[in-house]
Design a protein around this motif. Structure first.
Motif, PDB file in Angstrom:
ATOM      1  N   GLY A  57      -7.307 -24.175 -30.792  1.00 53.00           N
ATOM      2  CA  GLY A  57      -8.397 -24.345 -31.756  1.00 53.00           C
ATOM      3  C   GLY A  57      -8.090 -25.459 -32.743  1.00 53.00           C
ATOM      4  N   LEU A  58      -6.855 -25.476 -33.242  1.00 56.71           N
ATOM      5  CA  LEU A  58      -6.490 -26.520 -34.199  1.00 56.71           C
ATOM      6  C   LEU A  58      -6.463 -27.883 -33.528  1.00 56.71           C
ATOM      7  N   ALA A  59      -5.915 -27.913 -32.316  1.00 56.88           N
ATOM      8  CA  ALA A  59      -5.848 -29.195 -31.594  1.00 56.88           C
ATOM      9  C   ALA A  59      -7.266 -29.731 -31.378  1.00 56.88           C
ATOM     10  N   ARG A  60      -8.172 -28.842 -30.991  1.00 53.41           N
ATOM     11  CA  ARG A  60      -9.551 -29.268 -30.753  1.00 53.41           C
ATOM     12  C   ARG A  60     -10.146 -29.879 -32.022  1.00 53.41           C
ATOM     13  N   LYS A  61      -9.928 -29.192 -33.139  1.00 50.46           N
ATOM     14  CA  LYS A  61     -10.477 -29.680 -34.412  1.00 50.46           C
ATOM     15  C   LYS A  61      -9.845 -31.004 -34.819  1.00 50.46           C
ATOM     16  N   ILE A  62      -8.535 -31.092 -34.663  1.00 54.43           N
ATOM     17  CA  ILE A  62      -7.840 -32.315 -35.085  1.00 54.43           C
ATOM     18  C   ILE A  62      -8.310 -33.494 -34.242  1.00 54.43           C
ATOM     19  N   ILE A  63      -8.465 -33.249 -32.931  1.00 56.53           N
ATOM     20  CA  ILE A  63      -8.966 -34.323 -32.062  1.00 56.53           C
ATOM     21  C   ILE A  63     -10.379 -34.715 -32.477  1.00 56.53           C
ATOM     22  N   GLN A  64     -11.191 -33.701 -32.784  1.00 57.29           N
ATOM     23  CA  GLN A  64     -12.557 -33.984 -33.224  1.00 57.29           C
ATOM     24  C   GLN A  64     -12.578 -34.827 -34.510  1.00 57.29           C
ATOM     25  N   TYR A  65     -11.755 -34.446 -35.475  1.00 59.42           N
ATOM     26  CA  TYR A  65     -11.690 -35.214 -36.732  1.00 59.42           C
ATOM     27  C   TYR A  65     -11.226 -36.639 -36.459  1.00 59.42           C
ATOM     28  N   ALA A  66     -10.178 -36.736 -35.627  1.00 59.25           N
ATOM     29  CA  ALA A  66      -9.584 -38.053 -35.387  1.00 59.25           C
ATOM     30  C   ALA A  66     -10.561 -38.957 -34.646  1.00 59.25           C
ATOM     31  N   MET A  86      -4.004 -15.813 -37.459  1.00 63.85           N
ATOM     32  CA  MET A  86      -3.846 -16.943 -36.536  1.00 63.85           C
ATOM     33  C   MET A  86      -5.147 -17.192 -35.764  1.00 63.85           C
ATOM     34  N   ILE A  87      -5.825 -16.102 -35.398  1.00 60.72           N
ATOM     35  CA  ILE A  87      -7.044 -16.253 -34.588  1.00 60.72           C
ATOM     36  C   ILE A  87      -8.190 -16.853 -35.408  1.00 60.72           C
ATOM     37  N   ILE A  88      -8.329 -16.412 -36.650  1.00 58.47           N
ATOM     38  CA  ILE A  88      -9.460 -16.951 -37.428  1.00 58.47           C
ATOM     39  C   ILE A  88      -9.172 -18.349 -37.986  1.00 58.47           C
ATOM     40  N   PHE A  89      -7.912 -18.756 -37.973  1.00 56.40           N
ATOM     41  CA  PHE A  89      -7.538 -20.024 -38.604  1.00 56.40           C
ATOM     42  C   PHE A  89      -8.446 -21.197 -38.205  1.00 56.40           C
ATOM     43  N   PRO A  90      -8.623 -21.456 -36.909  1.00 62.75           N
ATOM     44  CA  PRO A  90      -9.411 -22.647 -36.553  1.00 62.75           C
ATOM     45  C   PRO A  90     -10.923 -22.455 -36.727  1.00 62.75           C
ATOM     46  N   TYR A  91     -11.324 -21.265 -37.142  1.00 60.71           N
ATOM     47  CA  TYR A  91     -12.771 -20.997 -37.261  1.00 60.71           C
ATOM     48  C   TYR A  91     -13.175 -20.664 -38.693  1.00 60.71           C
ATOM     49  N   SER A  92     -12.325 -20.989 -39.633  1.00 63.21           N
ATOM     50  CA  SER A  92     -12.615 -20.568 -40.999  1.00 63.21           C
ATOM     51  C   SER A  92     -12.289 -21.687 -41.971  1.00 63.21           C
ATOM     52  N   LYS A  93     -12.392 -21.376 -43.226  1.00 64.93           N
ATOM     53  CA  LYS A  93     -12.105 -22.387 -44.247  1.00 64.93           C
ATOM     54  C   LYS A  93     -10.621 -22.759 -44.270  1.00 64.93           C
ATOM     55  N   LEU A  94      -9.804 -22.039 -43.488  1.00 59.85           N
ATOM     56  CA  LEU A  94      -8.393 -22.419 -43.424  1.00 59.85           C
ATOM     57  C   LEU A  94      -8.231 -23.809 -42.817  1.00 59.85           C
TER      58      LEU A  94
END
Lengths: 523, 243
Positions: free
Chosen positions: B22-31, B201-209
């Motif tokens: 989830g984090l990798a997906r978001k980071i790639i999206q941002y980048a 850990m599960i909500i991390f990539p889907y929340s304000k974290l």
């Protein structure tokens, strides 16, 4: 004092954070744009049939085009750091004028359509469908943001509400819900060349009048040229400088500075507008089209340098975006940055000792300085960070004997917006403008009481127009606002040129013909 | 017993996958999303080195928040710094041998746990006591604060009141690396603690974290202030030039 149909807040020594009053400004919204103003900008004339789907598509497109929007939609933790920073919240108490709440008007739609949590548990995370009610809230509250970016200074993630309100306005424009003031103005630039719709002959007339006025005042022929091919410098300045008070005093000042610098310069009737309202509506395309006019004028007139007059967001677009939008500028003289601010130009001359300044000419005033938001938080002057704070102050100190800054919390990058920026300088938003100005007027009033300040100088056309209109509501005088180059204009001791000689030959002084010769020698 | 162990083993595989993917997906999206215009909040650094320094001050000292609100800064910084110490302390469960700096940090991890809970309590109190902050608070904001406090409290209770067998816990996690599932102590407090951590850990990539990776991609903070010197043009904007 002007008449108000609303309650004007009382000035306080320190701007206190008001208790929240939900819905206090829900009624405030600018006039909607009509088809005739929408079409020239490439937007639908009225609310389209399938507006919801198209708005969500547009939002998706912008999320893919702007990293700022993408990151800012996700990153907010609602810490509250921004909640007491917006001048519109401080002046109105409406909680939707807290930057985080304003952003959330878009964020709740974003969550609903673009995030898993918002699709699965909308209530839990505060996600909402894009309903007509939400759209109305957007129209009201994204037009209560002057895009001044004060909130972004204090946000731990640098979330910039300006970026979000620009995106919201672009989405609204794309479904046919535009703001009349901005869009009508952009159309005027496309048609005539400037925001005020002043045609070339009117500009020429005005400039001739200025030349005569300056000659009558000083006995020196200072030129105010327009459309002169081959001039070294193209001056691009907000069209308000051509006739509004106190703006025009600034324009007189620029001309005197160029005169003393001994450079040739010109205005352009084609690019007779520095302001770029494309930014206010978040439209890259329109911003680019407006910026391209300056490039075309520069090529046409074969100039070597571009200098911008006093205007806040115009300088932001010029400093930060002009190179990107309308560059490359490789046909200009590489020794100078493109573009330069008139303050940079004047400051350099002062440093080189090329201006003869008589500070006592401004002794009738005690000054303070208003940092315009877009200059302070979105641009720079000179070579070092923060030059935009120091250079204007250095010019004031060089031209005046009496200068005091306002409270530290209200100047430099913490400056308060005048309340009329971001395309909100329209009469339909008078209540918002008056209330939004309160934090700035508090600080001004304070330094008037404590230090005897009489005048506030500023370098933005919108600030000047806004303050002259709004100060009377608070019992202050509209003449208290001065252009920075008005101070320069007052203090500058002009060097007579060869033209003045000719003039003297035509009309010799019958009493003392020798006097002229001495003056000429001195020159 | 075996069911619980297997359930937790699966839970942590799943949570780790969601967190990383989830984090990798978001980071790639941002980048990958272009930043078409220079929009640093000024005064901004004019060099890349200056930007790194500005970023470090934001990450380590929360500079902007400090200017914005002192109370939020105090509680926010206490919480985050406490969390850092606690995380470092917990590394001993996941590495063998335990590195020397991690050994050194062990006692401080305890203070970190206490600071973390005090900080969270302060942040939560603001959500009730300050009318502006109350207005902007949504249910999920309360839930995340509750989740973090519950994780902290269960952790501290295991340290100070109801001790658990930390050696077996370490075996369990070490076993996960090689798909060799070792028994997990059936201690209710531990199970609750671990369950909540997995949930986080599960909500991390889907929340304000997401503010964690988001900060590094914020154009107002990570851009160099040099637009007059350099043209800064996004791929989609370049296409406009050709038309």
């Amino acid at each position: 004092m002007a008449k108000a149909t609303f309650e004007v807040p009382e000035l306080t020594q320190y701007t206190e954070v008001p208790p929240i009053t939900p819905g206090a400004m829900a009624h405030s919204a600018p006039f909607k744009s009509r088809e005739e103003f929408q079409t020239p900008l490439g937007f639908p004339g009225e609310l389209v049939e399938d507006w919801q789907a198209r708005a969500i598509d547009k939002m998706g497109e912008l999320l893919g085009k702007y990293r700022s929007l993408r990151v800012y939609m996700d990153a907010c933790v609602k810490c509250g750091s921004c909640t007491d920073k917006c001048h519109y919240f401080l002046g109105t108490g409406d909680p939707k004028n807290m930057p985080v709440a304003r952003q959330d008007l878009m964020r709740k739609v974003y969550r609903r359509y673009f995030t898993l949590s918002g699709k699965l548990f909308p209530k839990l995370v505060g996600a909402e469908d894009f309903t007509e009610e939400v759209l109305n809230d957007w129209y009201s509250y994204f037009h209560q943001c002057s895009q001044c970016r004060r909130c972004s200074v204090f946000c731990p993630y640098g979330i910039d509400t300006a970026e979000i309100s620009m995106a919201a306005r672009e989405i609204m424009d794309s479904i046919g819900v535009g703001q009349k003031y901005c869009n009508e103005i952009i159309g005027k630039v496309y048609k005539i060349g400037n925001n005020l719709g002043l045609p070339g002959p009117a500009l020429e007339d005005t400039l001739e009048g200025l030349e005569e006025d300056v000659y009558d005042d000083t006995g020196v022929r200072v030129k105010y040229p327009i459309d002169q091919v081959g001039a070294e410098i193209l001056l691009v300045t907000p069209s308000a400088d051509f006739f509004a008070e106190p703006h025009v005093d600034g324009l007189i000042g620029y001309g005197k500075v160029f005169h003393e610098a001994g450079v040739s310069w010109t205005l352009s009737s084609y690019a007779s507008e520095a302001a770029n309202f494309g930014m206010f509506i978040g439209s890259y395309d329109n911003m680019r089209r407006l910026a391209q006019r300056i490039r075309e004028a520069a090529i046409e007139l074969k100039v070597k340098r571009i200098v911008f007059g006093e205007c806040g967001h115009a300088w932001r677009v010029a400093y930060s975006f002009l190179n990107t939008l309308a560059g490359p500028w490789d046909f200009l003289d590489p020794r100078y940055p493109v573009p330069q601010h008139i303050c940079e130009f004047t400051y350099e001359l002062i440093q080189q000792g090329k201006l003869n300044l008589d500070k006592s000419e401004n002794d009738d005033k005690v000054l303070t300085y208003h940092d315009s938001c877009n200059v302070a938080r979105a641009s720079r002057m000179g070579n070092t960070p923060g030059g935009q704070f120091e250079i204007p102050r250095a010019i004031i100190r060089a031209t005046c004997n009496n200068f005091y800054d306002m409270d530290e919390d209200t100047i430099r990058d913490r400056t308060f917006c005048c309340g009329g920026g971001g395309g909100l300088l329209t009469d339909d938003l008078m209540e918002l403008r008056v209330k939004g100005a309160k934090p700035r007027v508090d600080a001004l009033n304070n330094v008037m009481q404590e230090k005897g300040v009489t005048h506030m100088a500023t370098i933005c056309a919108i600030c000047k127009s806004q303050f002259t209109k709004v100060l009377p509501y608070y019992g202050l005088d509209m003449d208290q606002i001065v252009s920075l180059h008005q101070l320069v204009s007052n203090a500058i001791v002009l060097t007579p040129g060869p033209d003045d000689e000719d003039e003297d030959d035509d009309e010799p002084d019958p009493d003392d013909p020798n006097d002229e010769e001495e003056t000429d020698e001195a020159a | 017993m075996a069911f619980l162990t297997n359930f937790y083993a699966f839970l942590f595989y799943f949570a780790a996958f969601v967190l990383v993917a989830g984090l990798a997906r978001k980071i790639i999206q941002y980048a990958r999303t272009p930043a078409p215009l220079k929009i640093p909040t000024t005064p901004a650094p004019t060099t890349g080195r200056g930007v790194v320094l500005r970023m470090m001050r934001e990450v380590v000292l929360f500079e902007s928040l400090f200017r914005g609100n002192k109370w939020t800064w105090v509680f926010g910084w206490m919480f985050h710094f406490g969390l850092l110490l606690v995380t470092l302390r917990h590394l001993r469960y996941f590495i063998e041998p335990v590195w020397f700096p991690i050994q050194l940090v062990q006692p401080f991890g305890i203070y970190g746990g206490i600071a973390m809970i005090l900080g969270l309590a302060g942040l939560w109190a603001r959500r009730f006591l300050v009318d502006r902050v109350k207005y902007i608070t949504s249910t999920s904001d309360h839930l995340i604060l509750g989740l973090l406090i519950a994780i902290g409290c269960t952790g501290l209770l295991m340290k100070f009141v109801f001790h658990v067998d930390v050696v077996e816990i370490k075996h369990f996690f070490q076993g996960l690396y090689s798909y060799d599932i070792q028994p997990l102590p059936a201690d209710p407090l531990l199970l609750l603690h671990l369950f909540l951590v997995a949930l986080l850990m599960i909500i991390f990539p889907y929340s304000k974290l997401l503010h964690m990776p988001g900060l590094f991609f914020s154009p107002t903070r990570n851009q160099v202030d040099n637009p007059r010197e350099r043209r800064h043009i996004a791929p989609w904007a370049r296409k406009l030039e050709q038309s």
